[in-house]
Design an enzyme around this catalytic site. Sequence first.
Site, PDB file in Angstrom:
ATOM      1  N   ASN A   1       0.820  -1.208   0.000  1.00 32.01           N
ATOM      2  CA  ASN A   1       0.000   0.000   0.000  1.00 32.01           C
ATOM      3  C   ASN A   1       0.854   1.258   0.000  1.00 32.01           C
ATOM      4  O   ASN A   1       2.077   1.197   0.107  1.00 32.01           O
ATOM      5  CB  ASN A   1      -1.005  -0.011   1.147  1.00 32.01           C
ATOM      6  CG  ASN A   1      -0.389   0.134   2.517  1.00 32.01           C
ATOM      7  OD1 ASN A   1       0.776  -0.153   2.716  1.00 32.01           O
ATOM      8  ND2 ASN A   1      -1.172   0.581   3.471  1.00 32.01           N
ATOM      9  N   GLY A   4      -3.824   3.621   4.731  1.00 34.35           N
ATOM     10  CA  GLY A   4      -3.263   4.019   3.447  1.00 34.35           C
ATOM     11  C   GLY A   4      -4.071   3.424   2.308  1.00 34.35           C
ATOM     12  O   GLY A   4      -5.125   2.806   2.513  1.00 34.35           O
ATOM     13  N   GLU A   5      -3.599   3.598   1.072  1.00 39.76           N
ATOM     14  CA  GLU A   5      -4.281   3.069  -0.112  1.00 39.76           C
ATOM     15  C   GLU A   5      -3.773   1.668  -0.455  1.00 39.76           C
ATOM     16  O   GLU A   5      -2.595   1.366  -0.244  1.00 39.76           O
ATOM     17  CB  GLU A   5      -4.025   3.961  -1.331  1.00 39.76           C
ATOM     18  CG  GLU A   5      -4.747   5.280  -1.324  1.00 39.76           C
ATOM     19  CD  GLU A   5      -4.582   6.010  -2.652  1.00 39.76           C
ATOM     20  OE1 GLU A   5      -5.545   6.641  -3.102  1.00 39.76           O
ATOM     21  OE2 GLU A   5      -3.481   5.940  -3.236  1.00 39.76           O
ATOM     22  N   VAL A   6      -4.649   0.845  -1.016  1.00 41.29           N
ATOM     23  CA  VAL A   6      -4.222  -0.426  -1.618  1.00 41.29           C
ATOM     24  C   VAL A   6      -4.379  -0.382  -3.134  1.00 41.29           C
ATOM     25  O   VAL A   6      -3.860  -1.239  -3.842  1.00 41.29           O
ATOM     26  CB  VAL A   6      -4.993  -1.631  -1.040  1.00 41.29           C
ATOM     27  CG1 VAL A   6      -4.585  -1.875   0.404  1.00 41.29           C
ATOM     28  CG2 VAL A   6      -6.497  -1.429  -1.144  1.00 41.29           C
TER      29      VAL A   6
END
Length: 351
Positions: A198, A215-217
């Site tokens: 991520n 966070g982003e994946v």
Amino acid sequence: MKMQFSPLPSLPVGLKNGVGFADGDVIYAGLGSLGEQWLMLDVASGLNWQAKAPFPGTCRNDAVCIPVNRGCYVFSGAGVAHDRQYPTVLLDGYFYDCQHDRWQLVTDQIPVGLLGAAGCAIGDDLFLIGGYNKDQFDGLMRQLNDPLTDEYPEKRQACLAEFMSKPVEDYHWNDKIYRFDLCQQQWSVAADNPFQSNCGAGVFRSGDSLTLVEGEVKPGLRSLHSKQYLFSGGRLVEATYLPSIIESDAVHEGLAGAYCGEINGLWIVAGGAFFIGSQNNYRTEMYYSHQGLSKTFSNTVWCFDGCEWQLAGILPQGRAYGVGVTTSQGMVIIGGESQQGDALTQCYLLS
């Protein structure tokens, strides 16, 4: 815990997508929307932000900043290099020396894109986790900056839709944990990342461990996990999940670009951005999970006591993509982006 917010001197220019760190009660911040500017604030002095030596490399967003004794390392990020017309993932890294107010190039051969990654320093090693796939990011930026794409908005939308409509695994974000030996100035793979890759996670560094909060994946979709990595002897020795915010808030969508710091030894996560409905969309295989959704900028402050996350306060306004640091007086929140997309100048001390 009851949270108190005290205003600090405002930045001369709004800061978002930049980096920063604290050396005791002296804070350094810059890059991102500040361009090459590098600023310093002594929290105890009551003075305004001061200009320091400007960053010598390509101006960049979302670089990795790793604090060390009397300085920091800044790696990668995205920026427009002198030989390009559009942003690319950068493969260089610099050291900032607080004592001499000086920048030094330490590497221009980062082996993998580290845009949005996280890292920590343990002894003479730096460990870096996550990061966008350079080939995919650079290719998207090349397409979006093609004159034909600019001329025809429908081409731009089609390009974005194609890029966003993929499952997590198709983005091929960095799935290795990289080690940079500061003595030898050499890169190596320390381990495979046992967790989902991520970017844009909240970061806590403690002793020999690095903890990533959410966070982003993939673009538009957040992780719902808190993960801790333990290092020893230049390698990863343990990786574990920690309690997650969703265990305390069942409708939590995850956070990217949140502010992280400590108050009296407790971990604080404040602000951050997410898309309401993106988790459900992805679960139903709508892989462009944030299509048609408005980005929400959180004003929530979460506190982790070692066992669970608890709601600890509300920020004066929702914000994300700024800098959070820890000082002896409390956690400092620096700049960020507002719900309206503005780069913010306001700074606060949380205690």
